[in-house]
Design an enzyme around this catalytic site. Structure first.
Site, PDB file in Angstrom:
ATOM      1  N   GLY A  16       0.819  -1.219   0.000  1.00  0.00           N
ATOM      2  CA  GLY A  16       0.000   0.000   0.000  1.00  0.00           C
ATOM      3  C   GLY A  16       0.848   1.261   0.000  1.00  0.00           C
ATOM      4  N   GLY A  18      -0.366   4.264   0.183  1.00  0.00           N
ATOM      5  CA  GLY A  18      -1.222   5.346   0.680  1.00  0.00           C
ATOM      6  C   GLY A  18      -0.484   6.096   1.776  1.00  0.00           C
ATOM      7  N   PHE A  19      -1.233   6.734   2.676  1.00  0.00           N
ATOM      8  CA  PHE A  19      -0.606   7.572   3.700  1.00  0.00           C
ATOM      9  C   PHE A  19       0.303   6.764   4.639  1.00  0.00           C
ATOM     10  CE2 PHE A  19      -3.939  10.466   2.389  1.00  0.00           C
ATOM     11  CZ  PHE A  19      -3.226  11.649   2.340  1.00  0.00           C
ATOM     12  N   GLY A  20      -0.156   5.605   5.076  1.00  0.00           N
ATOM     13  CA  GLY A  20       0.628   4.807   6.022  1.00  0.00           C
ATOM     14  C   GLY A  20       1.848   4.204   5.360  1.00  0.00           C
ATOM     15  N   VAL A  84      -2.072  -7.585  -3.987  1.00  0.00           N
ATOM     16  CA  VAL A  84      -1.828  -8.657  -3.031  1.00  0.00           C
ATOM     17  C   VAL A  84      -3.109  -9.469  -2.921  1.00  0.00           C
ATOM     18  CG1 VAL A  84      -1.305  -9.203  -0.622  1.00  0.00           C
ATOM     19  CG2 VAL A  84      -0.088  -7.353  -1.785  1.00  0.00           C
ATOM     20  N   GLU A 182     -18.006  18.462   2.866  1.00  0.00           N
ATOM     21  CA  GLU A 182     -17.202  19.100   1.816  1.00  0.00           C
ATOM     22  C   GLU A 182     -17.884  18.965   0.457  1.00  0.00           C
ATOM     23  OE1 GLU A 182     -12.904  18.398   4.075  1.00  0.00           O
ATOM     24  OE2 GLU A 182     -13.548  16.990   2.547  1.00  0.00           O
ATOM     25  N   ASP A 320      -6.010   2.719   8.228  1.00  0.00           N
ATOM     26  CA  ASP A 320      -7.471   2.563   8.293  1.00  0.00           C
ATOM     27  C   ASP A 320      -7.917   1.135   8.562  1.00  0.00           C
ATOM     28  OD1 ASP A 320      -7.845   5.203   7.731  1.00  0.00           O
ATOM     29  OD2 ASP A 320      -8.866   4.916   5.822  1.00  0.00           O
ATOM     30  N   ALA A 338      -5.780  10.508   7.949  1.00  0.00           N
ATOM     31  CA  ALA A 338      -4.421  10.359   7.433  1.00  0.00           C
ATOM     32  C   ALA A 338      -3.343  10.456   8.532  1.00  0.00           C
ATOM     33  CB  ALA A 338      -4.175  11.386   6.342  1.00  0.00           C
TER      34      ALA A 338
HETATM   35  C1  LIG Z   1     -12.901  11.193   0.321  1.00  0.00           C
HETATM   36  C2  LIG Z   1     -11.973  11.123   1.492  1.00  0.00           C
HETATM   37  C3  LIG Z   1     -11.580  12.291   2.133  1.00  0.00           C
HETATM   38  C4  LIG Z   1     -10.728  12.235   3.228  1.00  0.00           C
HETATM   39  N1  LIG Z   1     -10.341  13.405   3.824  1.00  0.00           N
HETATM   40  C5  LIG Z   1      -9.467  13.364   4.840  1.00  0.00           C
HETATM   41  C6  LIG Z   1      -8.996  14.566   5.425  1.00  0.00           C
HETATM   42  O1  LIG Z   1      -9.394  15.667   5.028  1.00  0.00           O
HETATM   43  N2  LIG Z   1      -8.105  14.484   6.426  1.00  0.00           N
HETATM   44  C7  LIG Z   1      -7.642  13.271   6.878  1.00  0.00           C
HETATM   45  O2  LIG Z   1      -6.807  13.248   7.772  1.00  0.00           O
HETATM   46  N3  LIG Z   1      -8.081  12.118   6.367  1.00  0.00           N
HETATM   47  C8  LIG Z   1      -8.973  12.125   5.356  1.00  0.00           C
HETATM   48  N4  LIG Z   1      -9.417  10.964   4.807  1.00  0.00           N
HETATM   49  C9  LIG Z   1      -8.963   9.683   5.393  1.00  0.00           C
HETATM   50  C10 LIG Z   1      -7.580   9.295   4.898  1.00  0.00           C
HETATM   51  O3  LIG Z   1      -7.513   9.409   3.492  1.00  0.00           O
HETATM   52  C11 LIG Z   1      -7.294   7.875   5.350  1.00  0.00           C
HETATM   53  O4  LIG Z   1      -7.373   7.815   6.745  1.00  0.00           O
HETATM   54  C12 LIG Z   1      -5.907   7.426   4.890  1.00  0.00           C
HETATM   55  O5  LIG Z   1      -5.845   7.404   3.481  1.00  0.00           O
HETATM   56  C13 LIG Z   1      -5.560   6.051   5.440  1.00  0.00           C
HETATM   57  O6  LIG Z   1      -4.278   5.706   5.024  1.00  0.00           O
HETATM   58  P1  LIG Z   1      -3.919   4.185   4.744  1.00  0.00           P
HETATM   59  O7  LIG Z   1      -2.467   4.158   4.439  1.00  0.00           O
HETATM   60  O8  LIG Z   1      -4.455   3.332   5.825  1.00  0.00           O
HETATM   61  O9  LIG Z   1      -4.754   3.795   3.431  1.00  0.00           O
HETATM   62  P2  LIG Z   1      -4.796   4.478   2.015  1.00  0.00           P
HETATM   63  O10 LIG Z   1      -4.214   5.822   2.018  1.00  0.00           O
HETATM   64  O11 LIG Z   1      -6.189   4.308   1.537  1.00  0.00           O
HETATM   65  O12 LIG Z   1      -3.835   3.557   1.136  1.00  0.00           O
HETATM   66  C14 LIG Z   1      -4.129   2.220   0.857  1.00  0.00           C
HETATM   67  C15 LIG Z   1      -3.272   1.797  -0.328  1.00  0.00           C
HETATM   68  O13 LIG Z   1      -3.285   0.384  -0.406  1.00  0.00           O
HETATM   69  C16 LIG Z   1      -3.439  -0.020  -1.761  1.00  0.00           C
HETATM   70  N5  LIG Z   1      -4.052  -1.346  -1.728  1.00  0.00           N
HETATM   71  C17 LIG Z   1      -5.204  -1.710  -1.126  1.00  0.00           C
HETATM   72  N6  LIG Z   1      -5.413  -3.026  -1.278  1.00  0.00           N
HETATM   73  C18 LIG Z   1      -4.364  -3.509  -1.983  1.00  0.00           C
HETATM   74  C19 LIG Z   1      -4.023  -4.801  -2.458  1.00  0.00           C
HETATM   75  N7  LIG Z   1      -4.796  -5.872  -2.243  1.00  0.00           N
HETATM   76  N8  LIG Z   1      -2.884  -4.946  -3.164  1.00  0.00           N
HETATM   77  C20 LIG Z   1      -2.093  -3.846  -3.417  1.00  0.00           C
HETATM   78  N9  LIG Z   1      -2.373  -2.623  -2.980  1.00  0.00           N
HETATM   79  C21 LIG Z   1      -3.493  -2.439  -2.275  1.00  0.00           C
HETATM   80  C22 LIG Z   1      -4.341   1.070  -2.341  1.00  0.00           C
HETATM   81  O14 LIG Z   1      -4.213   1.121  -3.759  1.00  0.00           O
HETATM   82  C23 LIG Z   1      -3.816   2.323  -1.646  1.00  0.00           C
HETATM   83  O15 LIG Z   1      -2.780   2.924  -2.382  1.00  0.00           O
HETATM   84  C24 LIG Z   1     -10.268  10.983   3.701  1.00  0.00           C
HETATM   85  C25 LIG Z   1     -10.674   9.815   3.069  1.00  0.00           C
HETATM   86  C26 LIG Z   1     -11.521   9.885   1.970  1.00  0.00           C
HETATM   87  C27 LIG Z   1     -11.942   8.610   1.285  1.00  0.00           C
END
Ligand SMILES: Cc1cc2nc3c(=O)[nH]c(=O)nc-3n(C[C@H](O)[C@H](O)[C@H](O)COP(=O)(O)OP(=O)(O)OC[C@H]3O[C@@H](n4cnc5c(N)ncnc54)[C@H](O)[C@@H]3O)c2cc1C
Length: 443
Positions: A16, A18-20, A84, A182, A320, A338
């Protein structure tokens, strides 16, 4: 455990980008490790701004950045485009599936695994609602929402029947958390401001924007005083806030909900945006199954105070998709924001570095720096360590924080230019109807 002194480097696989995941890789790239970042997308998506893509304020490339570009200077970081599919925790291997017909290895071994698969919107067991009520979590769905919103104004312009025209000009947002608030605020600005002079037979300012929420107030993660402030700002923008309403039906012609003075209502609409319920990534459920950890109702896997899976100190799960056991063993759900994922990514990287040096590391502690939500032009609410702000001050804070965290220097500059231009002109440059999904699905 292979360490830097071994013949081969210690292999860290991060799932992933994403943010984490991004924070985990960034804080490990100077360590003596070999990192593979696996994602099914080739870009990092700045989800907090997807709603601006959905309403034509920003373009997709302004809020997404290629993962390879982020780590192009880090020779020990490999980016792998793959999904994955499963975990073999005993063999310490991931099972991969190819994405976009790009071949990928079937298996990938690790010494340390950090899983940050995120979450997705859930439709409370009504998957059939998804096709009528798109969400804004992914870039693709944000673009679908943009097309639907803009297509609804186009359809209204050509609609001779008043009732049908009103349905096209009714926009319903389900869920009044930060994203729903928003979205509703932005649709109102689009209708009242940006599109004001664009049509000949309709007046876009007459559009109805409804924000439907099951709880008794908007933004329940904020103190009640800020919820009330946000509701007043929404009303000023022309949004009708309907709290205490539970959606019980969604189809191509409208939405039905229970609650309110009349006990329930059916609203004819052709444009519904879903911003309610979130479920953890499927990967969380699979890890819970493999380790016997009990998932919660939102599908989050429970991790130990050091963010590892019980019985598997080499596997971290963050962001998340997890809830974290506290010192007393009680699972705690941290906000799905995030900063939580980012702090957990940095923490997991710190534990890996400490272990490589043979040191101990304390339990994870979340440092809450505050909560922000924007409503519209110069309107936002902020709760920063007990300091409660509204209006322009909160909006300026929101703006700076989002620009600061946006990945890539170029994106920051582009977004700043775009926001400044839009603020001055009330314009939205990315008002494009794209993709094949819109009218055929809606009609
Ligand atoms: C519309 C929206 C607005 C938001 N606004 C805010 C905000 O203003 N402020 C704030 O703090 N938070 C906000 N959030 C929440 C924030 O985006 C999440 O808390 C954050 O993205 C979580 O980070 P993460 O690393 O857990 O997951 P994510 O950032 O979602 O990253 C997950 C990653 O894993 C990858 N992935 C998933 N499954 C697989 C797999 N099977 N194989 C390979 N890759 C995979 C995905 O492609 C993605 O790149 C918002 C969320 C949304 C949906």
């Amino acid at each position: 455990m292979r360490t830097s002194g071994s013949r081969e480097e210690h292999r860290v696989v991060v799932v992933g980008g994403g943010f984490g995941g991004l924070q985990a890789v960034s804080h490990l790239r100077r360590a003596p490790v070999e990192i593979t970042l696996v994602d099914r997308r080739n870009f990092h998506l700045f989800q907090p701004l997807t709603y601006q893509v959905a309403t034509g304020a920003l373009s997709p490339d302004e809020i997404a950045y290629p993962l390879r570009a982020i780590f192009k200077r880090d020779r020990n970081v490999r980016v792998l485009l793959a999904e994955v599919a499963d975990f073999d925790l005993d063999a310490r291997e991931l099972h991969l599936r190819s994405v976009s017909a790009v071949p990928s290895p079937e298996r990938l071994g690790y010494d340390t695994l950090i899983v940050a698969g995120g979450s997705h919107y859930s439709y409370f067991g009504h998957e059939e609602w998804r096709m009528h009520a798109a969400e804004v979590k992914s870039l693709e769905s944000a673009l679908a929402v943009r097309s639907r919103l803009l297509a609804a104004f186009e359809a209204a312009e050509g609609e001779p029947n008043a009732e049908a025209r009103d349905a096209w000009l009714t926009f319903v947002v389900v869920g009044a958390g930060p994203t729903g608030v928003e979205m509703a605020g932005q649709i109102a600005e689009l209708a009242r401001d940006t599109l004001r002079r664009d049509f000949r037979t309709i007046d876009p300012r007459r559009a109805r924007i409804l924000l439907v929420e099951a709880a008794d107030r908007v933004l329940t993660s904020f103190p009640p005083s800020l919820s009330a402030k946000a509701e007043r700002s929404l009303q000023r923008l022309g949004v009708t806030v309907l709290t205490g309403r539970t959606v019980i039906g969604i189809d191509a012609a409208g939405v039905t909900f229970e609650g309110g003075d009349r006990g329930g209502e059916r609203i004819a609409t052709r444009a519904i945006v879903w911003a309610a319920g979130v479920t953890a990534s499927r990967l969380a459920g699979r890890l819970a199954e493999l380790t016997g950890a009990e998932p919660d109702r939102a599908g989050r896997v429970t991790v130990e105070p050091d963010l590892t899976l019980a019985g598997h100190p080499e596997v971290f799960a963050i962001g998340d998709m997890v809830r974290v056991r506290d010192a007393g063993g009680e699972p705690v759900v941290l906000p799905g924001f995030a900063p939580v994922a980012m702090q957990q990514g940095r923490y997991a990287a710190g534990v890996v570095r400490a272990r490589l040096r043979g040191r101990e590391h304390g339990a994870f502690r979340f440092r809450d720096k505050g909560n922000l939500a924007t409503i519209g032009r110069a309107a936002a609410v902020a709760d920063v360590k007990g300091v409660r702000l509204g209006g322009f001050a909160a909006w300026a804070t929101w703006l700076l924080v989002h620009l600061w965290y946006l990945i890539g220097f170029q994106n920051r500059v582009l977004v700043l230019i775009r926001w400044s231009f839009s603020f001055a002109t009330h314009g939205r440059g990315a008002r494009l109807i794209t993709g094949a999904s819109t009218t055929s699905e809606q009609r």
